[in-house]
Enzyme design. Structure first.
Site, PDB file in Angstrom:
ATOM      1  N   CYS A  37      60.972  74.314  30.080  1.00  0.00           N
ATOM      2  CA  CYS A  37      61.175  73.635  32.140  1.00  0.00           C
ATOM      3  C   CYS A  37      62.563  72.823  32.363  1.00  0.00           C
ATOM      4  O   CYS A  37      62.824  72.403  32.671  1.00  0.00           O
ATOM      5  CB  CYS A  37      59.449  72.631  32.269  1.00  0.00           C
ATOM      6  SG  CYS A  37      59.820  71.040  31.218  1.00  0.00           S
ATOM      7  N   ASP A  40      57.201  72.079   6.693  1.00  0.00           N
ATOM      8  CA  ASP A  40      57.650  72.453   6.732  1.00  0.00           C
ATOM      9  C   ASP A  40      58.490  73.835   6.838  1.00  0.00           C
ATOM     10  O   ASP A  40      57.202  73.971   6.553  1.00  0.00           O
ATOM     11  CB  ASP A  40      58.513  71.947   5.219  1.00  0.00           C
ATOM     12  CG  ASP A  40      57.281  73.068   4.114  1.00  0.00           C
ATOM     13  OD1 ASP A  40      57.037  71.575   2.831  1.00  0.00           O
ATOM     14  OD2 ASP A  40      57.277  73.503   4.045  1.00  0.00           O
ATOM     15  N   CYS A  45      56.371  70.654  24.497  1.00  0.00           N
ATOM     16  CA  CYS A  45      56.744  69.486  25.460  1.00  0.00           C
ATOM     17  C   CYS A  45      55.850  68.907  26.765  1.00  0.00           C
ATOM     18  O   CYS A  45      54.932  69.766  26.942  1.00  0.00           O
ATOM     19  CB  CYS A  45      57.605  70.531  27.138  1.00  0.00           C
ATOM     20  SG  CYS A  45      58.309  69.667  28.414  1.00  0.00           S
ATOM     21  N   ASN A  82      52.027  71.488   4.887  1.00  0.00           N
ATOM     22  CA  ASN A  82      53.347  71.200   5.289  1.00  0.00           C
ATOM     23  C   ASN A  82      53.601  70.941   6.397  1.00  0.00           C
ATOM     24  O   ASN A  82      53.500  72.415   6.682  1.00  0.00           O
ATOM     25  CB  ASN A  82      53.730  72.081   4.096  1.00  0.00           C
ATOM     26  CG  ASN A  82      52.896  71.041   2.846  1.00  0.00           C
ATOM     27  OD1 ASN A  82      52.405  70.334   2.699  1.00  0.00           O
ATOM     28  ND2 ASN A  82      53.395  72.440   1.703  1.00  0.00           N
ATOM     29  N   HIS A  88      48.309  71.379  10.617  1.00  0.00           N
ATOM     30  CA  HIS A  88      49.518  69.893  10.625  1.00  0.00           C
ATOM     31  C   HIS A  88      50.836  70.163  11.224  1.00  0.00           C
ATOM     32  O   HIS A  88      51.215  68.998  11.895  1.00  0.00           O
ATOM     33  CB  HIS A  88      49.667  69.430   9.623  1.00  0.00           C
ATOM     34  CG  HIS A  88      48.142  69.174   9.215  1.00  0.00           C
ATOM     35  ND1 HIS A  88      47.985  68.595   7.788  1.00  0.00           N
ATOM     36  CD2 HIS A  88      46.818  68.847   9.396  1.00  0.00           C
ATOM     37  CE1 HIS A  88      46.897  68.245   7.028  1.00  0.00           C
ATOM     38  NE2 HIS A  88      46.087  68.308   8.229  1.00  0.00           N
ATOM     39  N   ALA A 116      52.843  72.896  -9.957  1.00  0.00           N
ATOM     40  CA  ALA A 116      53.367  74.314  -9.027  1.00  0.00           C
ATOM     41  C   ALA A 116      53.943  75.767  -9.405  1.00  0.00           C
ATOM     42  O   ALA A 116      53.468  77.195  -9.449  1.00  0.00           O
ATOM     43  CB  ALA A 116      53.012  74.343  -7.578  1.00  0.00           C
TER      44      ALA A 116
HETATM   45  C1  LIG Z   1      43.849  59.048   5.453  1.00  0.00           C
HETATM   46  C2  LIG Z   1      42.445  60.033   5.308  1.00  0.00           C
HETATM   47  C3  LIG Z   1      41.316  59.156   5.236  1.00  0.00           C
HETATM   48  N1  LIG Z   1      42.616  60.008   7.019  1.00  0.00           N
HETATM   49  C4  LIG Z   1      42.203  61.289   7.811  1.00  0.00           C
HETATM   50  O1  LIG Z   1      41.813  61.887   6.817  1.00  0.00           O
HETATM   51  C5  LIG Z   1      41.649  61.031   9.012  1.00  0.00           C
HETATM   52  C6  LIG Z   1      40.665  60.723   9.373  1.00  0.00           C
HETATM   53  C7  LIG Z   1      39.255  61.391   8.820  1.00  0.00           C
HETATM   54  C8  LIG Z   1      39.101  62.431   9.455  1.00  0.00           C
HETATM   55  N2  LIG Z   1      37.967  62.941   9.529  1.00  0.00           N
HETATM   56  C9  LIG Z   1      37.608  61.980   7.573  1.00  0.00           C
HETATM   57  C10 LIG Z   1      36.490  62.362   7.232  1.00  0.00           C
HETATM   58  C11 LIG Z   1      36.488  60.633   6.568  1.00  0.00           C
HETATM   59  C12 LIG Z   1      37.566  59.899   6.115  1.00  0.00           C
HETATM   60  C13 LIG Z   1      38.567  60.152   7.550  1.00  0.00           C
HETATM   61  C14 LIG Z   1      38.089  61.075   8.226  1.00  0.00           C
HETATM   62  N3  LIG Z   1      42.749  62.610   8.957  1.00  0.00           N
HETATM   63  C15 LIG Z   1      42.158  62.908  10.356  1.00  0.00           C
HETATM   64  O2  LIG Z   1      43.475  62.084  11.496  1.00  0.00           O
HETATM   65  C16 LIG Z   1      42.715  64.350  11.374  1.00  0.00           C
HETATM   66  C17 LIG Z   1      44.185  64.839  10.726  1.00  0.00           C
HETATM   67  C18 LIG Z   1      44.939  64.461  10.211  1.00  0.00           C
HETATM   68  C19 LIG Z   1      46.626  65.113  10.090  1.00  0.00           C
HETATM   69  C20 LIG Z   1      47.025  64.319  10.234  1.00  0.00           C
HETATM   70  N4  LIG Z   1      49.084  64.965   9.510  1.00  0.00           N
HETATM   71  C21 LIG Z   1      48.992  64.541   8.605  1.00  0.00           C
HETATM   72  N5  LIG Z   1      50.409  65.732   8.159  1.00  0.00           N
HETATM   73  C22 LIG Z   1      51.373  65.917   9.581  1.00  0.00           C
HETATM   74  C23 LIG Z   1      52.668  64.983   9.709  1.00  0.00           C
HETATM   75  C24 LIG Z   1      53.196  64.424   8.705  1.00  0.00           C
HETATM   76  O3  LIG Z   1      53.764  65.617   7.818  1.00  0.00           O
HETATM   77  O4  LIG Z   1      54.195  63.398   8.667  1.00  0.00           O
HETATM   78  S1  LIG Z   1      48.502  64.793   7.001  1.00  0.00           S
HETATM   79  C25 LIG Z   1      49.495  64.663   5.851  1.00  0.00           C
HETATM   80  O5  LIG Z   1      48.722  63.721   4.995  1.00  0.00           O
HETATM   81  C26 LIG Z   1      48.002  64.568   3.539  1.00  0.00           C
HETATM   82  C27 LIG Z   1      49.113  64.642   2.743  1.00  0.00           C
HETATM   83  O6  LIG Z   1      48.375  65.083   1.647  1.00  0.00           O
HETATM   84  P1  LIG Z   1      49.204  65.888   0.444  1.00  0.00           P
HETATM   85  O7  LIG Z   1      49.915  67.197   1.059  1.00  0.00           O
HETATM   86  O8  LIG Z   1      47.810  66.763  -0.401  1.00  0.00           O
HETATM   87  O9  LIG Z   1      50.407  64.870  -0.553  1.00  0.00           O
HETATM   88  P2  LIG Z   1      50.305  63.781  -1.130  1.00  0.00           P
HETATM   89  O10 LIG Z   1      51.568  63.428  -1.526  1.00  0.00           O
HETATM   90  O11 LIG Z   1      48.825  63.147  -0.939  1.00  0.00           O
HETATM   91  O12 LIG Z   1      49.563  64.514  -2.584  1.00  0.00           O
HETATM   92  C28 LIG Z   1      50.125  65.731  -3.727  1.00  0.00           C
HETATM   93  C29 LIG Z   1      49.537  66.327  -4.144  1.00  0.00           C
HETATM   94  O13 LIG Z   1      50.383  67.072  -4.923  1.00  0.00           O
HETATM   95  C30 LIG Z   1      50.816  66.797  -6.602  1.00  0.00           C
HETATM   96  N6  LIG Z   1      51.631  67.043  -6.634  1.00  0.00           N
HETATM   97  C31 LIG Z   1      53.408  66.218  -7.221  1.00  0.00           C
HETATM   98  N7  LIG Z   1      54.083  67.037  -6.868  1.00  0.00           N
HETATM   99  C32 LIG Z   1      53.824  68.637  -7.732  1.00  0.00           C
HETATM  100  C33 LIG Z   1      53.826  69.675  -8.502  1.00  0.00           C
HETATM  101  N8  LIG Z   1      54.966  70.091  -8.368  1.00  0.00           N
HETATM  102  N9  LIG Z   1      52.707  71.229  -9.021  1.00  0.00           N
HETATM  103  C34 LIG Z   1      51.822  70.884  -8.340  1.00  0.00           C
HETATM  104  N10 LIG Z   1      50.984  69.637  -7.377  1.00  0.00           N
HETATM  105  C35 LIG Z   1      52.332  69.063  -6.880  1.00  0.00           C
HETATM  106  C36 LIG Z   1      50.131  65.398  -6.307  1.00  0.00           C
HETATM  107  O14 LIG Z   1      49.413  65.298  -8.042  1.00  0.00           O
HETATM  108  C37 LIG Z   1      49.046  65.409  -5.121  1.00  0.00           C
HETATM  109  O15 LIG Z   1      48.138  65.451  -5.073  1.00  0.00           O
HETATM  110  C38 LIG Z   1      49.087  66.272   4.270  1.00  0.00           C
HETATM  111  O16 LIG Z   1      47.453  66.662   4.918  1.00  0.00           O
HETATM  112  C39 LIG Z   1      49.343  66.302   4.826  1.00  0.00           C
HETATM  113  O17 LIG Z   1      50.050  66.972   5.498  1.00  0.00           O
HETATM  114  N11 LIG Z   1      42.308  64.880  12.380  1.00  0.00           N
HETATM  115  C40 LIG Z   1      41.412  64.215  12.906  1.00  0.00           C
HETATM  116  O18 LIG Z   1      40.598  64.015  12.165  1.00  0.00           O
HETATM  117  O19 LIG Z   1      41.207  64.674  14.057  1.00  0.00           O
HETATM  118  C41 LIG Z   1      39.812  64.083  14.561  1.00  0.00           C
HETATM  119  C42 LIG Z   1      38.961  65.270  14.787  1.00  0.00           C
HETATM  120  C43 LIG Z   1      38.423  66.211  12.836  1.00  0.00           C
HETATM  121  C44 LIG Z   1      37.984  67.828  13.162  1.00  0.00           C
HETATM  122  C45 LIG Z   1      37.325  67.552  14.785  1.00  0.00           C
HETATM  123  C46 LIG Z   1      37.769  67.038  15.729  1.00  0.00           C
HETATM  124  C47 LIG Z   1      38.487  66.354  15.740  1.00  0.00           C
END
Ligand SMILES: CC(C)NC(=O)[C@H](Cc1c[nH]c2ccccc12)NC(=O)[C@H](CCCC/N=C(/NCCC(=O)O)S[C@H]1O[C@H](COP(=O)(O)OP(=O)(O)OC[C@H]2O[C@@H](n3cnc4c(N)ncnc43)[C@H](O)[C@@H]2O)[C@@H](O)[C@H]1O)NC(=O)OCc1ccccc1
Length: 230
Positions: free
Chosen positions: A140, A94, A117, A92, A109, A221
């Site tokens: 800067c 936030d 900058c 997150n 993240h 949660a």
């Molecule tokens: C879509 C996906 C397939 N793509 C990726 O994973 C990509 C590519 C990739 C890399 N490796 C792979 C392997 C396989 C396939 C693809 C990839 N990953 C990347 O690009 C990463 C970077 C990814 C980060 C991107 N930035 C974010 N956030 C900041 C931005 C912003 O916030 O605007 S990601 C963003 O989306 C993701 C969202 O997921 P969740 O937080 O889980 O939220 P979501 O809504 O999906 O789910 C909520 C869950 O909560 C539950 N819930 C809801 N309410 C409640 C409740 N009340 N209580 C409990 N649970 C609850 C729900 O049931 C649900 O399950 C988080 O990670 C979040 O930070 N970087 C990278 O790989 O760089 C290279 C590298 C890596 C390693 C080493 C060298 C180079």
């Protein structure tokens, strides 16, 4: 089963949902309004910086209208009380874990309340104001080089070495409120299991990685995390 000394906790958008912060993939999720590739990639920022800045300015402003919930508070209490190693890794951007008092906390993240900058490379706190108005860098003083200090898709998450070291040494890995859809975070449970850790998932609905966990507790949660911490 090993005694539990070292704990790694991973949180996602679900831990902030009960505070009123939109999740990504739920109904009216963040990505509902925007295509990921339009707002959360370096290419999007190069193509239309104003759209991207406004997207993050909106979310930053929203932070002022929300409060940490019982899950954030329970995790902060555990952080203060736990004698062994503990690392709270959040996806997150936030500041609710920070405001709840969690100290051993890592934003893999990035953070909405931080600016990066591209002229001097420095990061600085950015609580108020709109980055869309191209303000000067607090370090800067140059104008128009600030970008949100956020890890976008295709960019390397922060402090991966520290996270991998903690996963290799943890006895318990707990995942809270994440869909397990984004890597490398979604792969942490497999690493933790590889090193022999117990693994627990707390989530509203089953996630893409539920089958990797020794135990999954389905529910909110804000209810289940205080119970687990007690
Ligand atoms: C879509 C996906 C397939 N793509 C990726 O994973 C990509 C590519 C990739 C890399 N490796 C792979 C392997 C396989 C396939 C693809 C990839 N990953 C990347 O690009 C990463 C970077 C990814 C980060 C991107 N930035 C974010 N956030 C900041 C931005 C912003 O916030 O605007 S990601 C963003 O989306 C993701 C969202 O997921 P969740 O937080 O889980 O939220 P979501 O809504 O999906 O789910 C909520 C869950 O909560 C539950 N819930 C809801 N309410 C409640 C409740 N009340 N209580 C409990 N649970 C609850 C729900 O049931 C649900 O399950 C988080 O990670 C979040 O930070 N970087 C990278 O790989 O760089 C290279 C590298 C890596 C390693 C080493 C060298 C180079």
């Amino acid at each position: 089963m090993r005694d539990i000394h070292n704990i790694v906790i991973l949180t996602g958008a679900g831990v902030s949902a009960e505070s009123g912060v939109a999740t990504f993939r739920g109904p009216d999720g963040l990505w509902e309004g925007h295509r990921v590739e339009d707002v959360a990639t370096p290419e999007a920022f190069a193509r239309d910086p104003d759209l991207v800045q406004k997207f993050y300015d909106e979310r930053r402003a929203k932070l002022k209208t929300v409060e940490p919930n019982a899950a954030h508070q329970a995790l902060a209490k555990l952080d203060q009380a736990w004698p062994g190693d503990l690392l709270l890794v959040t996806q997150n951007v936030d500041d609710l874990h920070d405001r709840a008092g969690s100290q051993r906390l890592l934003h893999m993240h990035g953070e909405l309340n931080s600016a990066w900058c591209l002229a001097c490379g420095e990061r600085s706190s950015f609580l108020d104001g709109q980055m869309a108005l191209d303000p000067a860098c607090p370090k800067c003083d140059q104008f128009g080089f600030l970008r949100p200090d956020i890890v976008w898709f295709g960019e390397m998450p922060y402090e991966m070495e520290r996270i991998e070291l903690a996963l290799a040494q943890c006895d318990l890995f707990v995942s809270i409120g994440t869909s397990g859809a984004v890597y490398p975070a979604a792969g942490f449970v497999q690493s933790a299991r590889h090193y022999g850790a117990q693994t627990l998932e707390i989530n509203l609905y089953p996630s893409e990685g539920s089958f990797h966990f020794h135990e999954s507790r389905m529910g909110k949660a804000g209810e289940l995390v205080p119970d687990w911490v007690e």
